[in-house]
Design a protein around this motif. Structure first.
Motif, PDB file in Angstrom:
ATOM      1  N   ARG A  15       8.456   6.812   2.949  1.00 54.65           N
ATOM      2  CA  ARG A  15       7.052   6.206   3.508  1.00 54.65           C
ATOM      3  C   ARG A  15       6.151   7.597   4.009  1.00 54.65           C
ATOM      4  N   GLY A  16       6.601   8.462   4.582  1.00 54.02           N
ATOM      5  CA  GLY A  16       5.787   9.777   4.962  1.00 54.02           C
ATOM      6  C   GLY A  16       5.413  10.527   3.522  1.00 54.02           C
ATOM      7  N   ALA A  17       6.109  10.642   2.457  1.00 54.16           N
ATOM      8  CA  ALA A  17       5.775  11.263   1.217  1.00 54.16           C
ATOM      9  C   ALA A  17       4.822  10.500   0.445  1.00 54.16           C
ATOM     10  N   ASP A  18       4.971   9.015   0.544  1.00 53.43           N
ATOM     11  CA  ASP A  18       3.767   8.171  -0.041  1.00 53.43           C
ATOM     12  C   ASP A  18       2.605   8.287   0.717  1.00 53.43           C
ATOM     13  N   VAL A  19       2.467   8.385   1.922  1.00 53.48           N
ATOM     14  CA  VAL A  19       1.156   8.153   2.754  1.00 53.48           C
ATOM     15  C   VAL A  19       0.469   9.659   2.369  1.00 53.48           C
ATOM     16  N   ALA A  20       1.485  10.859   2.521  1.00 51.24           N
ATOM     17  CA  ALA A  20       0.920  12.055   2.039  1.00 51.24           C
ATOM     18  C   ALA A  20       0.074  12.093   0.692  1.00 51.24           C
ATOM     19  N   ALA A  21       0.561  11.317  -0.474  1.00 51.81           N
ATOM     20  CA  ALA A  21       0.216  11.387  -1.814  1.00 51.81           C
ATOM     21  C   ALA A  21      -1.239  10.630  -1.845  1.00 51.81           C
ATOM     22  N   PRO A  22      -1.791  11.156  -2.738  1.00 48.81           N
ATOM     23  CA  PRO A  22      -3.472  10.414  -2.841  1.00 48.81           C
ATOM     24  C   PRO A  22      -3.483   9.696  -4.298  1.00 48.81           C
TER      25      PRO A  22
ATOM     26  N   LEU B  63      -6.000   2.898  -5.660  1.00 46.85           N
ATOM     27  CA  LEU B  63      -6.111   1.845  -4.849  1.00 46.85           C
ATOM     28  C   LEU B  63      -4.809   0.926  -5.338  1.00 46.85           C
ATOM     29  N   SER B  64      -4.694   0.656  -6.558  1.00 45.61           N
ATOM     30  CA  SER B  64      -3.837  -0.454  -7.201  1.00 45.61           C
ATOM     31  C   SER B  64      -2.323   0.240  -6.891  1.00 45.61           C
ATOM     32  N   ALA B  65      -2.432   1.504  -7.322  1.00 48.80           N
ATOM     33  CA  ALA B  65      -0.911   2.227  -7.028  1.00 48.80           C
ATOM     34  C   ALA B  65      -0.592   1.997  -5.462  1.00 48.80           C
ATOM     35  N   ARG B  66      -1.407   2.409  -4.717  1.00 47.70           N
ATOM     36  CA  ARG B  66      -1.262   2.283  -3.244  1.00 47.70           C
ATOM     37  C   ARG B  66      -0.836   0.914  -2.746  1.00 47.70           C
ATOM     38  N   THR B  67      -1.280  -0.077  -3.196  1.00 48.53           N
ATOM     39  CA  THR B  67      -1.092  -1.476  -2.948  1.00 48.53           C
ATOM     40  C   THR B  67       0.140  -1.665  -3.322  1.00 48.53           C
ATOM     41  N   ARG B  68       0.663  -1.318  -4.733  1.00 53.11           N
ATOM     42  CA  ARG B  68       2.079  -1.605  -5.020  1.00 53.11           C
ATOM     43  C   ARG B  68       2.936  -0.809  -4.136  1.00 53.11           C
ATOM     44  N   THR B  69       2.604   0.367  -3.805  1.00 48.14           N
ATOM     45  CA  THR B  69       3.482   1.088  -2.951  1.00 48.14           C
ATOM     46  C   THR B  69       3.636   0.613  -1.631  1.00 48.14           C
TER      47      THR B  69
ATOM     48  N   MET C  59       3.460  -2.777  -0.882  1.00 47.00           N
ATOM     49  CA  MET C  59       4.166  -3.798  -0.854  1.00 47.00           C
ATOM     50  C   MET C  59       5.609  -3.544  -1.251  1.00 47.00           C
ATOM     51  N   ASP C  60       6.028  -2.665  -1.778  1.00 46.65           N
ATOM     52  CA  ASP C  60       7.302  -2.343  -2.195  1.00 46.65           C
ATOM     53  C   ASP C  60       7.998  -1.740  -0.698  1.00 46.65           C
ATOM     54  N   LEU C  61       7.279  -0.906  -0.127  1.00 49.73           N
ATOM     55  CA  LEU C  61       7.668  -0.459   1.212  1.00 49.73           C
ATOM     56  C   LEU C  61       8.017  -1.529   2.216  1.00 49.73           C
ATOM     57  N   TRP C  62       7.185  -2.446   2.165  1.00 52.56           N
ATOM     58  CA  TRP C  62       7.284  -3.557   3.293  1.00 52.56           C
ATOM     59  C   TRP C  62       8.242  -4.366   2.963  1.00 52.56           C
ATOM     60  N   ARG C  63       8.458  -4.731   1.778  1.00 51.19           N
ATOM     61  CA  ARG C  63       9.851  -5.396   0.936  1.00 51.19           C
ATOM     62  C   ARG C  63      11.120  -4.727   1.279  1.00 51.19           C
ATOM     63  N   GLU C  64      10.944  -3.577   1.294  1.00 54.00           N
ATOM     64  CA  GLU C  64      12.100  -2.755   1.562  1.00 54.00           C
ATOM     65  C   GLU C  64      12.385  -2.596   3.110  1.00 54.00           C
ATOM     66  N   ALA C  65      11.478  -2.593   4.048  1.00 57.42           N
ATOM     67  CA  ALA C  65      11.474  -2.771   5.407  1.00 57.42           C
ATOM     68  C   ALA C  65      12.179  -3.968   5.724  1.00 57.42           C
TER      69      ALA C  65
END
Length: 80
Positions: free
Chosen positions: A20-27, A30-36, A38-44
């Motif tokens: 999560r920390g690595a993904d938040v730091a990456a730019p 928007l569509s890639a961010r949304t997929r990320t 959702m994947d993080l939410w499903r994993e949590a």
């Protein structure tokens, strides 16, 4: 004297937090961010579900039982 609260995440949760920390730091876009996200939410949710021991069927029954029923003029709200 102030009390201290300590918390040690499970290995799964610690790995999720690291990703999560690595993904938040990456730019990303928007569509890639949304997929990320959702994947993080499903994993949590998967981690939390595994921790509690409830099955999805059991959680569905609890959700159905705790939702308010629909009322209408044709349905009596008084017992008997």
């Amino acid at each position: 004297m102030a009390s201290t609260i300590t918390w040690r995440p499970t290995d799964d949760m610690a790995a999720w937090m690291t990703r999560r920390g690595a993904d938040v730091a990456a730019p990303p876009s928007l569509s890639a961010r949304t997929r990320t996200e959702m994947d993080l939410w499903r994993e949590a949710q998967r981690i939390d579900l595994a921790r509690t021991g409830w099955t999805l069927v059991e959680l569905g029954i609890i959700a159905d039982a705790t939702q308010a029923g629909m009322t209408a003029d044709t349905v009596s709200q008084l017992p008997g």
